[in-house]
Design a protein around this motif. Structure first.
Motif, PDB file in Angstrom:
ATOM      1  N   LEU A 210       0.835  -1.206   0.000  1.00 31.09           N
ATOM      2  CA  LEU A 210       0.000   0.000   0.000  1.00 31.09           C
ATOM      3  C   LEU A 210       0.868   1.254   0.000  1.00 31.09           C
ATOM      4  N   LYS A 211       1.864   1.257   0.891  1.00 33.65           N
ATOM      5  CA  LYS A 211       2.723   2.445   0.984  1.00 33.65           C
ATOM      6  C   LYS A 211       3.521   2.643  -0.293  1.00 33.65           C
ATOM      7  N   ARG A 212       3.906   1.527  -0.910  1.00 32.28           N
ATOM      8  CA  ARG A 212       4.684   1.615  -2.133  1.00 32.28           C
ATOM      9  C   ARG A 212       3.855   2.249  -3.252  1.00 32.28           C
ATOM     10  N   ILE A 213       2.595   1.832  -3.339  1.00 31.27           N
ATOM     11  CA  ILE A 213       1.747   2.390  -4.389  1.00 31.27           C
ATOM     12  C   ILE A 213       1.403   3.842  -4.082  1.00 31.27           C
ATOM     13  N   ALA A 214       1.113   4.121  -2.813  1.00 36.34           N
ATOM     14  CA  ALA A 214       0.826   5.514  -2.437  1.00 36.34           C
ATOM     15  C   ALA A 214       2.024   6.392  -2.794  1.00 36.34           C
ATOM     16  N   ALA A 215       3.221   5.904  -2.535  1.00 35.76           N
ATOM     17  CA  ALA A 215       4.414   6.692  -2.849  1.00 35.76           C
ATOM     18  C   ALA A 215       4.522   6.922  -4.354  1.00 35.76           C
ATOM     19  N   GLU A 235       5.210  -1.429  19.538  1.00 33.94           N
ATOM     20  CA  GLU A 235       6.089  -2.277  18.734  1.00 33.94           C
ATOM     21  C   GLU A 235       5.322  -2.914  17.575  1.00 33.94           C
ATOM     22  N   LEU A 236       4.122  -3.420  17.892  1.00 28.55           N
ATOM     23  CA  LEU A 236       3.330  -4.067  16.851  1.00 28.55           C
ATOM     24  C   LEU A 236       2.989  -3.065  15.749  1.00 28.55           C
ATOM     25  N   ALA A 237       2.507  -1.881  16.157  1.00 25.03           N
ATOM     26  CA  ALA A 237       2.120  -0.880  15.164  1.00 25.03           C
ATOM     27  C   ALA A 237       3.329  -0.478  14.323  1.00 25.03           C
ATOM     28  N   GLU A 238       4.459  -0.314  14.982  1.00 27.14           N
ATOM     29  CA  GLU A 238       5.641   0.129  14.235  1.00 27.14           C
ATOM     30  C   GLU A 238       6.160  -0.954  13.298  1.00 27.14           C
ATOM     31  N   ARG A 239       5.962  -2.212  13.690  1.00 28.10           N
ATOM     32  CA  ARG A 239       6.368  -3.290  12.779  1.00 28.10           C
ATOM     33  C   ARG A 239       5.414  -3.378  11.600  1.00 28.10           C
ATOM     34  N   LEU A 240       4.142  -3.139  11.898  1.00 26.73           N
ATOM     35  CA  LEU A 240       3.147  -3.254  10.833  1.00 26.73           C
ATOM     36  C   LEU A 240       3.296  -2.134   9.811  1.00 26.73           C
ATOM     37  N   ILE A 241       3.452  -0.914  10.286  1.00 27.91           N
ATOM     38  CA  ILE A 241       3.470   0.189   9.325  1.00 27.91           C
ATOM     39  C   ILE A 241       4.880   0.683   9.040  1.00 27.91           C
ATOM     40  N   GLU A 242       5.864   0.161   9.762  1.00 27.67           N
ATOM     41  CA  GLU A 242       7.267   0.499   9.545  1.00 27.67           C
ATOM     42  C   GLU A 242       7.504   2.001   9.568  1.00 27.67           C
ATOM     43  N   ALA A 243       6.987   2.628  10.642  1.00 25.77           N
ATOM     44  CA  ALA A 243       7.183   4.064  10.855  1.00 25.77           C
ATOM     45  C   ALA A 243       6.950   4.323  12.343  1.00 25.77           C
ATOM     46  N   PRO A 244       7.483   5.436  12.866  1.00 25.99           N
ATOM     47  CA  PRO A 244       7.277   5.735  14.286  1.00 25.99           C
ATOM     48  C   PRO A 244       5.791   5.957  14.606  1.00 25.99           C
ATOM     49  N   VAL A 245       5.375   5.489  15.780  1.00 28.86           N
ATOM     50  CA  VAL A 245       3.968   5.574  16.168  1.00 28.86           C
ATOM     51  C   VAL A 245       3.879   6.078  17.612  1.00 28.86           C
ATOM     52  N   ALA A 424       2.106  -9.114  20.990  1.00 30.65           N
ATOM     53  CA  ALA A 424       1.642  -9.603  19.696  1.00 30.65           C
ATOM     54  C   ALA A 424       2.833  -9.626  18.767  1.00 30.65           C
ATOM     55  N   ARG A 425       3.106 -10.776  18.208  1.00 34.65           N
ATOM     56  CA  ARG A 425       4.329 -10.921  17.429  1.00 34.65           C
ATOM     57  C   ARG A 425       4.011 -11.140  15.963  1.00 34.65           C
ATOM     58  N   ILE A 426       4.752 -10.473  15.115  1.00 32.05           N
ATOM     59  CA  ILE A 426       4.622 -10.764  13.682  1.00 32.05           C
ATOM     60  C   ILE A 426       6.012 -10.909  13.105  1.00 32.05           C
ATOM     61  N   ASN A 427       6.064 -11.549  11.968  1.00 27.26           N
ATOM     62  CA  ASN A 427       7.335 -11.700  11.275  1.00 27.26           C
ATOM     63  C   ASN A 427       7.122 -11.411   9.797  1.00 27.26           C
ATOM     64  N   PRO A 428       7.078 -10.123   9.449  1.00 29.77           N
ATOM     65  CA  PRO A 428       6.793  -9.776   8.045  1.00 29.77           C
ATOM     66  C   PRO A 428       7.854 -10.312   7.107  1.00 29.77           C
ATOM     67  N   ASP A 429       9.028 -10.650   7.646  1.00 31.16           N
ATOM     68  CA  ASP A 429      10.100 -11.107   6.777  1.00 31.16           C
ATOM     69  C   ASP A 429      10.161 -12.621   6.661  1.00 31.16           C
ATOM     70  N   ASN A 430       9.151 -13.319   7.191  1.00 30.78           N
ATOM     71  CA  ASN A 430       9.031 -14.761   6.928  1.00 30.78           C
ATOM     72  C   ASN A 430       9.202 -14.946   5.426  1.00 30.78           C
ATOM     73  N   LEU A 431      10.123 -15.797   5.058  1.00 32.01           N
ATOM     74  CA  LEU A 431      10.530 -15.857   3.659  1.00 32.01           C
ATOM     75  C   LEU A 431       9.366 -16.181   2.726  1.00 32.01           C
ATOM     76  N   ARG A 452      14.146  -1.174  -2.078  1.00 29.03           N
ATOM     77  CA  ARG A 452      13.862  -2.034  -0.953  1.00 29.03           C
ATOM     78  C   ARG A 452      12.369  -2.204  -0.817  1.00 29.03           C
ATOM     79  N   PHE A 453      11.971  -3.299  -0.186  1.00 27.53           N
ATOM     80  CA  PHE A 453      10.544  -3.534   0.035  1.00 27.53           C
ATOM     81  C   PHE A 453      10.337  -3.456   1.534  1.00 27.53           C
ATOM     82  N   GLY A 454       9.796  -2.310   1.987  1.00 23.12           N
ATOM     83  CA  GLY A 454       9.633  -2.115   3.422  1.00 23.12           C
ATOM     84  C   GLY A 454      10.925  -2.350   4.163  1.00 23.12           C
TER      85      GLY A 454
END
Lengths: 758, 430
Positions: A210-215, A235-245, A424-431, A452-454
């Motif tokens: 989404l951010k890539r297309i918006a950009a 932490e969860l929000a910042e991992r999800l949106i990859e920006a300070p929250v 709440a844990r996520i791993n967006p970089d799961n291969l 780069r992608f995120g």
């Protein structure tokens, strides 16, 4: 004819009646809290002000004001407050305010499910209408007619949708959304805490896209999030949106008195420390409420238990208004009907899985019975929040099961009330997840060399996709070069890509689809001869067409249910980190898991005795994932002998299966435990804990780092358990000496840990 | 990324192929190929434009290419407001347009790699094709297309309204800052016309089927259009123009067929009164199309021709003719047309509809209530017969009851002749 009792009287009965009072191990009264408000923000438009005042709102809660201020200053924000604290105004206010200033602004509202989106649309449209603002807000999902879609794309100020729709319908077709993306200023993410694990890891990647297309269209939207209470919202929000929250948690909403009861069923077998079934206790307690016409929600941990409880309660013939079941696998229309019935009071009680944990509007209920610890603190509070959402006294009863997890929580109320809820844990970089979404992103816009992608360096993956003839590299760009539509092949919700469809063939000529189930679960729940429960009705699986993903079931009436065994083979593919030690070593790496359903047992209802069994003939499912393991030294073979060693390992694995999720803070189903007397990769006695999702979502990493603590907790569970030789609440009942043997293993391990490397 | 880690990543990716939904068979062979593909040099041209000329006297299927000029002028002979009519257009304005794409989805990842169009230029048919030799040159593709297609006013496509043109717009949206705006072309999409005319007789309305069955176009050595994406991917890997040549040839045939198809459709639709070269089935379809456009006179003419000839369409044409006459206010004409065909009408729904129409004319136009009543009774009988044939009780009360009751009232004491239809129906319907 019995006189109906009020909630207060029922509670009094719990305190007086021998049947209940001895088993209530903890009674916490959470006092009422009054509202904390501040005046409307100065820059709030008068139309919005007037509308709020007409609704009887003359000030905003402290958290609403704080969220408003952050958004106005251009910051991303996540608001963390309990259920029914007026969270939605935290995003409605700044979004509507901005629209009064710049009407061309576009906003995206994301809800985890279609149902929640529908709910919020009505609320938002009512607000907009009363304020007389020229704002178009509409849901965009699978049910939106195509005539409306065009209008939403070109003119919708607020587009309300879910991540799946964003993933398959909006992002891949962004060229039809040009003006939307050009003016996209805000992205609202409600129920942020639901975006964890596999689902959250997927959604994080959807947001990268989404951010890539918006950009690309020249925008950088601001994110406004809300979340239920979790330990790490920021932490969860910042991992999800990859920006300070910024976090807003100064909850100013009022709440009424709530009684929170821990109920531990009586021990019926002292030697084995077996307690009375939580299901039967739940039935008896729920009955106390229901027969007094106190609207009650009863949570159970699995679909099967939901259906069993419903059957039990219906046998008690409490009369109309009825009690219904609610869970995944029902058709959306059925669910809507139940939600409506609850709101309007046509339905007195509902037995539900955690499907009703989310903010689906079912009104305010007085009582909530939770059958078995839901597996996480956050989840328990969410379920408890279903009772007494804003005012009026309410009660929550948590009934413990026999599992170590349940017993741990029931006996340590301070764990539940004192500890911050889970991470709440996520791993967006799961291969696997990353590659899937990289494909989608490449489909949407070609990658440029070095892009780069995120934040992730993706050159290597792009090369891999080029070699697989999916991308074409030319003049510094990576072009999608396939006739496939990648988003259609990728589901955000489940690991297995295709579900098994369940078809009711009871009536010839009117066969119907009654639900679906993921393939892994189908191995144990939809094998041939399995009893599948739907709306408390029993169906027998007559044929499972595993290749075609169809299960044919027929209605039956039997007095048993079925329970299947899964045989698991595990192989280590690579070791990424190791912590060597003299007596015990820890490892982390990738494994391949072969799972195969072997036999099933028929278990009699109510008495739960085994009355028969049969084989299951289904192909193995294979899984590549990450795992953490602990290896005991080889000399244990000689010290204990192979048979005892094996029993000790199995007993310890049993403890881990229940304790690890408590400390890694995940759903018990997401982390599996397997013991091997002679691990294939090392030949040594080993216990593996692996991620249920291909590639892993970070659970095993957490286990690896927490192994020491895990051992300590496992030891305390075993030592504190009052049983003699092992029981379902600790080491299981694999053998008469499993407790002793597991203890031996632990003692062996505790005498010498290792230095951590890698 | 260090080399070791890169190799490790490739190994892990290879292991995950099954979870990534990729076949594993050619994985190993592909993984070894890490060098830059030999593409970079050949790609510098970006866009290749190919142009061919055909003489107006060249035959493509059942017409000479030049005959499409007659087709354009044929529309001047009928005063029809028809979707394919081009009264203000000259033959030179038409662009017979077709694309080849990397897929059938509409998403942003589907690329158009070939834009082809035929047009009349300097007394010849010129087919121009812009081929995207490198996907990086998309901007140039649309720039050359916009340049090359200049002067064209009106697109003629096959399913272009649903597929090709929205896709062109979608690609253009991505490049809109770098290339001029798309012209506001008019658009004839021939697919809906083929559906109207031939859906009932052809197994499908794919262009290949229409060519074979209706246009006498025979393709030799043609690759199917569905192969086009794979050919293009192969071309990108091999950078060998021979790989893509068959796709270009296929596209030339497509646009030439569009000329023949437009010619043929114009002959059928504008020249539907001719005795030769059109079947009654087609004439019926054309007339129905005119009727749906509200062109009663034109439709009526077509129905009249069919109604006067013997054959399976005669009766349907007479019923329809009555409808068109009525629409034009010719009550007597439509009444006599309908009354003449009533004895031959056996099929219940049509018969019932005609009976009602006839009853309405008698009652409202001619004031003959007795005849109206007689026909209304017959209509009710037809309605009953329909439900009897279905062996079902009627789903709703008889729609003719109100008319019958009204007419009974107008006729006064004669009302005792029949009771209300519904009651009788209930008895009959068992």
């Amino acid at each position: 004819m019995q006189v109906r009792a009020s909630l207060r009287e029922v509670l009094q009965r719990f305190q007086d009646d021998e049947r209940f009072k001895n088993h209530i191990t903890y009674w916490k009264t959470i006092p009422a809290q009054s509202a904390r408000t501040v005046p409307f923000p100065d820059d709030l438009d008068w139309k919005i002000r007037n509308t709020l005042q007409q609704q009887g709102i003359s000030a905003v809660y402290t958290h609403q004001a704080a969220a408003f201020a952050h958004v106005r200053q251009g910051r991303n924000v996540v608001t963390v407050t309990p259920t029914a604290s007026g969270k939605s105004l935290c995003y409605h206010l700044p979004v509507l305010q901005r629209l009064t200033e710049a009407p061309e602004t576009r906003t995206l509202y994301l809800f985890p499910t279609k149902a929640l989106a529908q709910d919020q649309k009505s609320e938002l449209q009512a607000l907009v209408e009363e304020a007389g603002l020229p704002i178009a807000s509409e849901t965009y999902d699978g049910d939106t007619p195509s005539s409306t879609r065009q209008k939403i794309r070109t003119a919708g100020n607020i587009v309300i949708t879910n991540p799946d729709m964003l993933h398959t319908a909006i992002l891949p077709h962004h060229t039809q959304w040009v003006s939307f993306f050009e003016h996209l200023e805000y992205v609202v993410i409600d129920e942020l805490h639901t975006y964890r694990g596999v689902f959250g890891s997927h959604v994080a990647n959807v947001l990268r896209r989404l951010k890539r297309i918006a950009a690309y269209y020249g925008g950088a939207p601001q994110f406004i999030c809300t979340s239920a209470t979790i330990a790490n919202p920021q932490e969860l929000a910042e991992r999800l949106i990859e920006a300070p929250v910024e976090v807003v948690d100064n909850n100013g909403a009022p709440s009424a008195t709530k009684h929170f009861l821990f109920y531990n069923p009586p021990v019926v077998n002292h030697r084995l420390n077996i307690r009375r079934s939580a299901l039967l206790e739940a039935r008896d307690i729920a009955q106390q409420f229901l027969q007094n016409r106190i609207q009650t929600i009863i949570f159970a941990r699995s679909r099967v238990r939901v259906e069993l409880l419903l059957t039990y309660l219906q046998h008690r013939q409490l009369g109309a208004p009825p009690i219904r079941a609610y869970r995944g696998g029902y058709l959306p229309s059925e669910r809507r009907e139940i939600e409506r019935g609850l709101r309007q009071g046509d339905i007195l009680g509902v037995v539900s899985t955690n499907a009703l944990e989310l903010g689906i509007d079912i009104g305010q209920l007085e009582a909530c019975v939770i059958t078995g610890y839901p597996g996480s603190i956050a989840s328990t509070w969410q379920q408890a929040g279903r009772a007494g959402r804003r005012q009026g006294e309410s009660v929550v009863v948590l009934i413990g099961g026999s599992t170590p997890t349940d017993q741990y929580v029931l006996q340590h109320p301070e764990y539940f009330f004192g500890r911050s809820p889970e991470t709440a844990r996520i791993n967006p970089d799961n291969l696997i997840i990353l590659v899937d979404h990289l494909k989608c992103a490449a489909y949407e816009l070609p990658f440029t060399d070095g892009e780069r992608f995120g934040g992730v360096e993706v050159g290597g993956i792009l090369e891999f996709l080029r070699d697989a003839q999916i991308l074409h590299h030319a003049q510094g760009k990576w072009f999608w070069m396939s006739d496939a539509f990648p988003a259609h092949e990728i589901s955000l919700r489940s690991a297995s890509q295709e579900n098994v469809v369940i078809i009711d063939i009871t009536h010839r000529g009117s066969e119907r689809v009654m639900g679906e189930m993921d393939r892994f679960s189908a191995l144990t729940l939809l094998h041939e001869e399995a009893i599948y429960l739907h709306h408390a009705e029993q169906f027998q699986v007559e044929k499972l067409d595993y290749a075609e993903k169809k299960a044919y079931v027929r209605a039956v009436q039997v007095d048993y249910y079925t329970d299947a065994n899964l045989a698991v083979e595990l192989r280590v593919l690579s070791e990424d980190a190791t912590t060597p030690g003299e007596r015990i070593a820890f490892g982390l790496g990738e494994v391949s898991v072969h799972a195969m359903a072997t036999i099933f047992k028929k278990i009699k209802l109510e008495t739960h005795e085994n009355i028969g069994s049969g084989p299951i003939h289904l192909p193995a499912e294979e899984l590549h994932t990450s795992a953490a393991w602990m290896t005991f030294s080889e000399d244990l073979f000689h010290q204990m002998g192979p048979a005892d060693l094996e029993q000790g390992l199995v007993g310890l694995a049993h403890v881990f299966q229940h304790v690890a999720p408590l400390f890694v803070l995940c759903d018990p189903a997401d982390l599996h435990v397997v013991a091997q007397r002679k691990a294939v990769h090392s030949g040594e006695p080993t216990i593996f804990l692996y991620d249920r999702y291909p590639g892993g979502v970070g659970l095993s990493e957490q286990v690896y780092h927490d192994f020491e603590r895990l051992l300590t907790e496992a030891q305390s569970v075993i030592e504190d358990c009052p049983c003699e030789a092992g029981c379902p609440a600790c080491t299981g009942m694999g053998s008469a000496r499993s407790k002793l043997l597991a203890r031996t293993l632990l003692n062996h391990a505790r005498q010498g840990g290792g230095e951590r490397v890698g | 990324m260090s080399d070791d880690r890169a190799v490790l990543l490739q190994e892990r990716l290879a292991r995950y192929r099954a979870h990534l939904g990729m076949a594993t068979d050619h994985g190993e062979r592909l993984l070894k190929r890490r060098e830059t593909p030999p593409s970079a040099l050949a790609e510098s041209d970006g866009v290749t434009t190919v142009e061919r000329r055909f003489s107006l006297s060249d035959r493509h299927g059942r017409y000479r290419l030049g005959q499409f000029r007659d087709a354009v002028s044929a529309w001047q002979t009928v005063d029809a407001d028809h979707p394919l009519s081009a009264p203000h257009l000259a033959a030179e304005d038409l662009l017979f347009f077709d694309t080849e794409t990397t897929g059938l989805h509409h998403g942003a990842g589907t690329l158009i790699f070939l834009l082809g169009y035929a047009r009349l230029l300097d007394e010849a048919i010129v087919v121009r094709q812009h081929f995207l030799a490198s996907p990086a040159a998309e901007k140039d593709l649309y720039a050359t297309f916009l340049e090359g297609a200049r002067g064209g006013q009106h697109l003629v496509t096959y399913n272009g309204k649903a597929f090709d043109w929205p896709l062109v717009c979608s690609r253009h949206a991505l490049l809109r800052r770098e290339v001029p705006d798309l012209p506001n072309f008019g658009h004839f999409d021939l697919l809906p016309a083929c559906r109207r005319l031939w859906e009932s007789e052809l197994p499908s309305c794919r262009l290949a089927v229409v060519e074979r069955e209706k246009l006498e176009v025979i393709r030799v050595g043609d690759i199917p259009g569905s192969m086009a994406p794979a050919q293009y991917f192969a071309y990108l890997r091999k950078q060998d123009f021979e790989t893509i040549r068959p796709v270009l040839a296929h596209n030339v045939m497509d646009v030439l067929s569009l000329i023949t198809l437009y010619t043929h459709l114009s002959v059928l639709i504008a020249g539907y009164r001719r005795r030769e070269g059109i079947t009654n089935r087609e004439r019926m379809a054309v007339s129905r199309w005119y009727e749906s456009l509200g062109q009663w006179a034109l439709a009526g003419e077509g129905y009249q021709i069919v109604a006067e000839s013997a054959g399976p369409w005669q009766l349907a044409a007479r019923v329809a003719l009555g409808r068109c006459l009525k629409r034009q206010g010719d009550w007597q004409g439509s009444l006599s047309t309908w009354e003449a065909c009533l004895p031959h009408l056996q099929v219940a729904p049509t018969r019932e509809a005609v009976l009602v129409e006839v009853a309405k004319i008698y009652e409202h136009r001619l004031g003959d209530n007795a005849s109206a009543y007689r026909y209304a009774c017959q209509a009710r009988d037809a309605w009953r017969a329909k439900w009897r044939a279905l062996r079902q009780p009627p789903a709703s009360p008889c729609p003719h009851d109100r008319r019958l009751a009204r007419l009974q009232a107008k006729l006064g004491c004669q009302g005792s002749v029949e009771q209300g239809g519904t009651r009788n129906m209930a008895m009959d319907g068992r």
